[in-house]
Enzyme design. Sequence first.
Site, PDB file in Angstrom:
ATOM      1  CG  ASP A 160      26.911 -48.919 -23.933  1.00  0.00           C
ATOM      2  OD1 ASP A 160      27.625 -49.450 -24.807  1.00  0.00           O
ATOM      3  OD2 ASP A 160      26.458 -47.764 -24.031  1.00  0.00           O
ATOM      4  CE  LYS A 224      25.356 -44.942 -21.838  1.00  0.00           C
ATOM      5  NZ  LYS A 224      24.768 -46.177 -22.414  1.00  0.00           N
ATOM      6  CE  LYS A 260      25.970 -44.082 -25.372  1.00  0.00           C
ATOM      7  NZ  LYS A 260      25.643 -45.500 -25.646  1.00  0.00           N
TER       8      LYS A 260
END
Length: 324
Positions: A160, A224, A260
């Site tokens: 991430d 995300k 996400k």
Amino acid sequence: MPTTVPTTAPPAAPALADVTSSDSTLRRYLHGLPGVDAVGLEARAASLGTRSIKTTAKAYAIDLAISMVDLTTLEGADTPGKVRSLGAKAVHPDPTDRTTPATAAVCVYPDMVATAKQAVAGSAVKVASVATAFPAGRVPIAVKLADVREAVTAGADEIDMVIDRGAFLAGKYLKVYDEIVAVREACGTDARLKVIFETGELSTYDNIRRASWLGMLAGADFIKTSTGKVAVNATPANTLLMLEAVRDFRTQTGIQVGVKPAGGIRTTKDAVKFLVLVNETVGEDWLDNHWFRFGASSLLNDLLMQRQKLATGRYSGPDYVTVD
């Protein structure tokens, strides 16, 4: 030796490769995307959030949401013991009921990846690691890439990364693009890449749309919303906008990208609202933890409490679930 950042378009979006050939063409493309109707976006997100679901559908939604959680601990006080405990919980969220699905992943800092990997060994639970100097990302690219390589070497299945919001807001889109490409290459073939925009710092919905397309053009496997470390994190509206972006990107390129939302999603009611957004915007193709995740730490406990309530007709006591 200075780090060379690749500037060639990755194979993720060959149909749009020309738009990343220079800063000017990329800027022209991103600023040519349709403007976002903020009122309409927020109204649709609010409307979808009012949908109710029946008990049988709720039971399915709770299990689906559990299976989509990236169970997360990203604190300076994280210890190996805490990470091992989190890993055990990810594998068996409710030790008293082995029908409870495992979570999708545990998400930790790079130095905790090896510990997390041991904790989930033998299960399908992935290990995700924040990298690129999370959460601010304000270090040289060489440091960011070293951060990624350390996590991947330790066994991370997913990375991430945070984008350079300062560069993005200054209009240096090609710099942001090149860094994402470089991180994508550092992930190798085994680790999937989630690109974090920190939507609460991007100021406008138009910027969130541009960031979404920029991330996808650069080869993100997931886009995300947030780090969970700022005041405004995932919201129904910004998640809806990102879902529309991945839908339109697949239409243009044939490539599917995950989404996400992270930060601020704490209750089963919240999670169900987001699942409705997914179903109504992009459909069943994204209703799977390979394509949709919740970045959360406290959400899992509420999902477990609600699951137990559906099974027994009563709420559990406060000691039913562990406090992470």
